[in-house]
Design a protein around this motif. Sequence first.
Motif, PDB file in Angstrom:
ATOM      1  N   ILE B  95       0.840  -1.192   0.000  1.00  0.00           N
ATOM      2  CA  ILE B  95       0.000   0.000   0.000  1.00  0.00           C
ATOM      3  C   ILE B  95       0.877   1.245   0.000  1.00  0.00           C
ATOM      4  O   ILE B  95       1.822   1.342   0.785  1.00  0.00           O
ATOM      5  CB  ILE B  95      -0.879   0.060   1.274  1.00  0.00           C
ATOM      6  N   ALA B  96       0.567   2.164  -0.891  1.00  0.00           N
ATOM      7  CA  ALA B  96       1.269   3.448  -0.898  1.00  0.00           C
ATOM      8  C   ALA B  96       0.382   4.503  -0.257  1.00  0.00           C
ATOM      9  O   ALA B  96      -0.835   4.511  -0.485  1.00  0.00           O
ATOM     10  CB  ALA B  96       1.625   3.846  -2.317  1.00  0.00           C
ATOM     11  N   TYR B  97       0.970   5.372   0.536  1.00  0.00           N
ATOM     12  CA  TYR B  97       0.236   6.455   1.197  1.00  0.00           C
ATOM     13  C   TYR B  97       0.684   7.778   0.602  1.00  0.00           C
ATOM     14  O   TYR B  97       1.878   8.069   0.585  1.00  0.00           O
ATOM     15  CB  TYR B  97       0.524   6.457   2.701  1.00  0.00           C
ATOM     16  N   SER B  98      -0.299   8.561   0.139  1.00  0.00           N
ATOM     17  CA  SER B  98       0.059   9.868  -0.396  1.00  0.00           C
ATOM     18  C   SER B  98      -1.170  10.746  -0.527  1.00  0.00           C
ATOM     19  O   SER B  98      -2.273  10.251  -0.751  1.00  0.00           O
ATOM     20  CB  SER B  98       0.719   9.727  -1.774  1.00  0.00           C
ATOM     21  N   ASN B  99      -0.984  12.042  -0.358  1.00  0.00           N
ATOM     22  CA  ASN B  99      -2.043  13.008  -0.686  1.00  0.00           C
ATOM     23  C   ASN B  99      -1.717  13.752  -1.972  1.00  0.00           C
ATOM     24  O   ASN B  99      -2.488  14.577  -2.421  1.00  0.00           O
ATOM     25  CB  ASN B  99      -2.199  14.034   0.440  1.00  0.00           C
ATOM     26  N   ASN B 100      -0.576  13.478  -2.559  1.00  0.00           N
ATOM     27  CA  ASN B 100      -0.149  14.190  -3.756  1.00  0.00           C
ATOM     28  C   ASN B 100      -0.823  13.591  -4.987  1.00  0.00           C
ATOM     29  O   ASN B 100      -0.623  12.409  -5.296  1.00  0.00           O
ATOM     30  CB  ASN B 100       1.380  14.101  -3.871  1.00  0.00           C
ATOM     31  N   PRO B 101      -1.618  14.391  -5.710  1.00  0.00           N
ATOM     32  CA  PRO B 101      -2.392  13.844  -6.828  1.00  0.00           C
ATOM     33  C   PRO B 101      -1.530  13.175  -7.908  1.00  0.00           C
ATOM     34  O   PRO B 101      -1.917  12.140  -8.452  1.00  0.00           O
ATOM     35  CB  PRO B 101      -3.124  15.068  -7.386  1.00  0.00           C
TER      36      PRO B 101
ATOM     37  N   ALA C 169      -1.377  22.930  -6.894  1.00  0.00           N
ATOM     38  CA  ALA C 169      -2.142  23.670  -5.900  1.00  0.00           C
ATOM     39  C   ALA C 169      -1.993  23.052  -4.513  1.00  0.00           C
ATOM     40  O   ALA C 169      -2.356  23.643  -3.516  1.00  0.00           O
ATOM     41  CB  ALA C 169      -3.607  23.696  -6.300  1.00  0.00           C
ATOM     42  N   ASN C 170      -1.401  21.864  -4.482  1.00  0.00           N
ATOM     43  CA  ASN C 170      -1.472  21.073  -3.259  1.00  0.00           C
ATOM     44  C   ASN C 170      -0.245  21.167  -2.365  1.00  0.00           C
ATOM     45  O   ASN C 170      -0.195  20.576  -1.292  1.00  0.00           O
ATOM     46  CB  ASN C 170      -1.692  19.611  -3.641  1.00  0.00           C
ATOM     47  N   GLY C 171       0.750  21.908  -2.809  1.00  0.00           N
ATOM     48  CA  GLY C 171       1.921  22.124  -1.958  1.00  0.00           C
ATOM     49  C   GLY C 171       2.745  20.872  -1.739  1.00  0.00           C
ATOM     50  O   GLY C 171       2.571  19.858  -2.418  1.00  0.00           O
ATOM     51  N   ASP C 172       3.637  20.967  -0.775  1.00  0.00           N
ATOM     52  CA  ASP C 172       4.574  19.847  -0.565  1.00  0.00           C
ATOM     53  C   ASP C 172       4.515  19.275   0.838  1.00  0.00           C
ATOM     54  O   ASP C 172       5.428  18.569   1.246  1.00  0.00           O
ATOM     55  CB  ASP C 172       5.995  20.290  -0.878  1.00  0.00           C
ATOM     56  N   GLY C 173       3.470  19.562   1.560  1.00  0.00           N
ATOM     57  CA  GLY C 173       3.271  18.930   2.870  1.00  0.00           C
ATOM     58  C   GLY C 173       4.366  19.177   3.861  1.00  0.00           C
ATOM     59  O   GLY C 173       4.505  18.468   4.841  1.00  0.00           O
TER      60      GLY C 173
END
Lengths: 173, 173, 173, 173, 173, 173
Positions: B95-101, C169-173
């Motif tokens: 499983i990969a975790y990311s919020n980066n689209p 738009a989502n930045g780099d956390g």
Amino acid sequence: MTRGFLIGRFQPFHNGHLSMVERIAEDVDELVVGIGSAGDSHTRRNPFTAGERVMMISKALIDVDLVTYVVPIEDLERNSVWVSHVRSMSPDFEIAYSNNPLVIQLFREAGVEVRQSPMFNRDTFEGTQIRERMVADDDWESLVPDAVVSVVSEIDGLERMEMINRTDANGDG
Amino acid sequence: MTRGFLIGRFQPFHNGHLSMVERIAEDVDELVVGIGSAGDSHTRRNPFTAGERVMMISKALIDVDLVTYVVPIEDLERNSVWVSHVRSMSPDFEIAYSNNPLVIQLFREAGVEVRQSPMFNRDTFEGTQIRERMVADDDWESLVPDAVVSVVSEIDGLERMEMINRTDANGDG
Amino acid sequence: MTRGFLIGRFQPFHNGHLSMVERIAEDVDELVVGIGSAGDSHTRRNPFTAGERVMMISKALIDVDLVTYVVPIEDLERNSVWVSHVRSMSPDFEIAYSNNPLVIQLFREAGVEVRQSPMFNRDTFEGTQIRERMVADDDWESLVPDAVVSVVSEIDGLERMEMINRTDANGDG
Amino acid sequence: MTRGFLIGRFQPFHNGHLSMVERIAEDVDELVVGIGSAGDSHTRRNPFTAGERVMMISKALIDVDLVTYVVPIEDLERNSVWVSHVRSMSPDFEIAYSNNPLVIQLFREAGVEVRQSPMFNRDTFEGTQIRERMVADDDWESLVPDAVVSVVSEIDGLERMEMINRTDANGDG
Amino acid sequence: MTRGFLIGRFQPFHNGHLSMVERIAEDVDELVVGIGSAGDSHTRRNPFTAGERVMMISKALIDVDLVTYVVPIEDLERNSVWVSHVRSMSPDFEIAYSNNPLVIQLFREAGVEVRQSPMFNRDTFEGTQIRERMVADDDWESLVPDAVVSVVSEIDGLERMEMINRTDANGDG
Amino acid sequence: MTRGFLIGRFQPFHNGHLSMVERIAEDVDELVVGIGSAGDSHTRRNPFTAGERVMMISKALIDVDLVTYVVPIEDLERNSVWVSHVRSMSPDFEIAYSNNPLVIQLFREAGVEVRQSPMFNRDTFEGTQIRERMVADDDWESLVPDAVVSVVSEIDGLERMEMINRTDANGDG
């Protein structure tokens, strides 16, 4: 606090490497294990990926009483910047361990203290020999930590090595 | 046994990242933390070397109850091979975790399960903001684990960031 | 026998490009279509892979009465060797077609004849505009050959573009 | 609709390759011919540029009843990302054809179906042998399609090979 | 014997640079002039090739009473190894001269003595301004050594800059 | 005004090279000496860095009555763009001097006039032989200009070569 640095390709990590780490553990508080040629894989000389080697080493060192960092280091193909490259990828270290004359020379020219890593049984534990045994289906399991046997099995490593080994003999059509 | 993968640049590793890891720890048995843009350093956006970031993360995660691997990953500048590159540098993961689209899209096209990493307080913990505070000498220490404060201090990180920050304004002579 | 060369990024190949090829077909017997920035994909400016662009172009040119070669050309990031690089990847050509001043300059310095490609309706057919329409779900299908609509659909191209578009738009956390 | 993929260096494209394509044509509707080591040229093992090989192959396949795409593929020097790289440069394919064990292994690890390409007369048609004959001025023309003889002639290929062949014997002064 | 090192992009070499060299000549016996971003050319920011800049600098320094070495230095895109790279390309030096904060920081972290180069009239001699004047056909000749005017003329440099300048405004079709 | 170009690796620069330069000095007004494989060092075949070689050559040519430019040229690993690369790094030249058949071929294909460099005593002055003598501690000093002996001594070059020489015999552990 003293931190050491040990570089190798670890194709695969074997009992000789493990003995080295155990001897180095007497000198230092922490050790960075640098996985060289991290971008290479699927060749006779470098059958395993960096990630597979991270697994082998991390699992094999679980019971060694030493804080360790396992860091893949891709080749830059430039000896003159190699020490800087290593240092940028690794937690800071005071002592480098190596028996490789080029590595020793590069660290020395950069002003880094190098210790020849403690002696180990070269005849038995050479990486080249172990890889040959793996391809020939001779006993190799006794020469590596159990963790390495597990990783090789999980990734079907022997099958991969057998296929790679056929390549050169096969020409270019 | 389930292994997860979390990618970031971690410039620096901050409390938001730490919360993410703690939440992921509820899902998986082991976690690979991939340090992206590992070859970049000494820029406004990427002030710290991969080795410095390995230290920050390893020290900050000591008390988290989770087996972790911290792996620097150099850029290949090719989105189409990025997932393969990551996989070759990392122990195998499910499983990969990311919020980066973009990251989510690349993993999905490669057939890897992606979970959006648990929510965290973006407004406070953005890396960009923390770096700005570091340069401006505003409070940043409360936003990162203590281990990160120590590493930044040991490497004279604020001085480095202050120097780098002056560069763009200075033209090219 | 005369062979021409037309370079572009073709993100995506559109009706303006098609008109250009049709006009060039009056000048030459064969045409090499060079796909620039072939290694780039999954970005706002370069959403499609080289392979996807090969499909778009090959299918779109099926009914044009001209022998064409479609050749991906990776960036070398060195303007001074770009013409040599292009020539090594392409069947030999006598005339290069371009409206891009840098490309024209590089070919001229290398002694290659350049013709400004026949005029086409810039306002309507700009690649940038078409990509913006694709993301905004405005009409874009009427601005590209049918073959391009098909390829974009097969690869779920609009979903990819929508995801990529969210990244900055989502930045780099 | 089924599309196949055939990779080779094609130095030069010869009758054995042509037979392979003709046999593959019975299996698939379309075929991508990937030209490997596209950036290499002017060496003993890789005398011809990618562009010259595009010409050889395109002309040689004119009379084969099969939709073909001829795509140069530069080396990335990373086996672990090679399949992703190939896929990004090529129209999508379902079946890869190869007799090369490394290529077979890499495609299999990536979950791509591989078929060993139909047998052909290795003894006669090996690329190495043909290149040796070209340098020695033995008959080689009968072993390659006529289109290849034409391309080699147009580019003064034999003279180039003869010069390259002298290089290694000449030391480094 | 003391040797200094001066890095710059020298796009183009101008009177401010010349003054710097003359002032440095009071400190050192020999000077290495490192041409940065040597691989870049034909862009607004870097219009001239390394070879053209070698000519400009060598000719402009003929009458300065100082042993000089003019060395092109290609970018490695890795700040952390930049100093090692520079050192490998340059005759050994004891003192680096720079006003660029990043360069100063990198040399300091590597333990190299850095002197801010003697002040010069920034307002008049900025490279950016000179390049703008060259494109706008304003007086620029009075701001650079005569040798630079000659080199720019021989290579049709103004025409090149004018073409490059049009590129960005022209979109990507 | 005529300018020549002489390429070599100069590992090290020796009396044979010096004789060549002296003979070329009869033909041309200025000479560019291109140091090939500039990024290579610390190997058996390429022991010295580019900067060390710049020193050797510059010092050795001080008394030759010829304007010379000494320019390091990094490998691009692409024969097809090599001439363009060389030209971008070098002041413009009319005649290339080389005895290397590949170099001659590449320049000829690019339309550059090549002269075989004047004969010199190959048997005595081969770079390979000199490097072997350096490692074996046989007389080598008589085969190179005094300036080269000085540079090798200053950088502890023999010790470096001796260490490098041990590497291959030492395996990979």
